[in-house]
Design a protein around this motif. Structure first.
Motif, PDB file in Angstrom:
ATOM      1  N   UNK A   1      79.101  24.957   6.375  1.00 39.35           N
ATOM      2  CA  UNK A   1      78.023  25.583   6.051  1.00 39.35           C
ATOM      3  C   UNK A   1      77.440  25.377   4.737  1.00 39.35           C
ATOM      4  N   UNK A   2      78.339  24.610   3.824  1.00 34.77           N
ATOM      5  CA  UNK A   2      77.723  24.390   2.608  1.00 34.77           C
ATOM      6  C   UNK A   2      76.579  23.369   2.685  1.00 34.77           C
ATOM      7  N   UNK A   3      76.254  22.809   3.900  1.00 33.99           N
ATOM      8  CA  UNK A   3      74.984  21.897   3.911  1.00 33.99           C
ATOM      9  C   UNK A   3      73.963  22.510   3.800  1.00 33.99           C
ATOM     10  N   UNK A   4      73.931  23.917   4.168  1.00 37.25           N
ATOM     11  CA  UNK A   4      72.644  24.638   4.073  1.00 37.25           C
ATOM     12  C   UNK A   4      72.012  24.780   2.391  1.00 37.25           C
ATOM     13  N   UNK A   5      73.125  24.307   1.452  1.00 38.46           N
ATOM     14  CA  UNK A   5      72.924  24.385   0.271  1.00 38.46           C
ATOM     15  C   UNK A   5      72.069  23.247  -0.284  1.00 38.46           C
ATOM     16  N   UNK A   6      72.250  22.278   0.526  1.00 37.32           N
ATOM     17  CA  UNK A   6      71.894  20.917  -0.159  1.00 37.32           C
ATOM     18  C   UNK A   6      70.363  21.004  -0.576  1.00 37.32           C
ATOM     19  N   UNK A   7      69.378  21.651   0.226  1.00 37.33           N
ATOM     20  CA  UNK A   7      68.019  21.402  -0.211  1.00 37.33           C
ATOM     21  C   UNK A   7      67.950  22.116  -1.460  1.00 37.33           C
TER      22      UNK A   7
ATOM     23  N   UNK B   1      65.497  22.000   8.546  1.00 41.49           N
ATOM     24  CA  UNK B   1      65.950  20.677   8.190  1.00 41.49           C
ATOM     25  C   UNK B   1      66.937  20.715   7.140  1.00 41.49           C
ATOM     26  N   UNK B   2      68.111  20.325   7.064  1.00 41.66           N
ATOM     27  CA  UNK B   2      69.221  20.490   6.314  1.00 41.66           C
ATOM     28  C   UNK B   2      69.416  19.226   5.485  1.00 41.66           C
ATOM     29  N   UNK B   3      69.483  18.156   6.175  1.00 40.71           N
ATOM     30  CA  UNK B   3      69.703  16.729   5.714  1.00 40.71           C
ATOM     31  C   UNK B   3      68.929  15.768   6.357  1.00 40.71           C
ATOM     32  N   UNK B   4      68.486  14.751   5.761  1.00 42.57           N
ATOM     33  CA  UNK B   4      67.686  13.665   6.436  1.00 42.57           C
ATOM     34  C   UNK B   4      68.023  12.446   5.405  1.00 42.57           C
TER      35      UNK B   4
END
Length: 163
Positions: free
Chosen positions: A148-154, A96-99
């Motif tokens: 792919x930067x979304x993968x760094x959000x958590x 889960x990348x973003x919620x």
């Protein structure tokens, strides 16, 4: 009684010097050379699953109001506690990348972004969520292509979240 001469308003006196200072400031800023953008980091792109353009596929899941809402009370509280625990687990697993919640317009209540291009895999992940299991919400699935930067959000989120 003699009359004193009328003095100009303070704003009239201050306007020319303030304008000159603002122009000098803007002129100085215009002469600053902007920093060069950072160089392409192939290792970082690869670690995030990104292409040379920095993009990757995801599945976007929209959560809508379901057909069997759970009434307020202990059962509903447990269901939502399980919903949040499930999201935390999936985020730790880097699935889960973003919620987040949505505004409720047209029954839209929340969204997930999963780190997969496969809708069936996303469906299996969503099926572990108590709000789906109990019918409080239903899911709608969409293929999604983004940075792919979304993968760094958590990882960043945990550094800025006060516990």
């Amino acid at each position: 009684m003699s009359r004193l001469p009328r003095l100009p308003r303070l704003s009239t006196l201050l306007a020319p010097p303030l304008m000159a200072a603002a122009l000098l400031h803007l002129s100085a800023q215009a002469q600053v050379t902007p920093a060069a953008p950072p160089a392409y980091d192939a290792a970082l792109a690869q670690s995030l699953g990104g292409s040379e353009q920095g993009m990757r596929p995801y599945v976007l899941v929209l959560l809508k109001t379901g057909t069997t809402p759970v009434p307020k009370g202990a059962e509903r509280d447990r269901m939502f506690a399980g919903h949040f625990a499930n999201m935390e687990r999936l985020a730790k697993e880097k699935k889960l990348v973003v919620a987040g919640p949505l505004d409720g317009v047209n029954g839209l209540r929340g969204m997930f972004v999963f780190a997969t291009a496969d809708i069936d895999e996303a469906k299996a992940l969503v099926a572990t969520d108590p709000v789906i299991v109990q019918g409080e919400m239903v899911a709608e699935y969409h293929k999604f292509f983004s940075t792919a930067a979304l993968m760094a959000v958590n990882d960043i989120h945990h550094r800025i979240r006060k516990k």
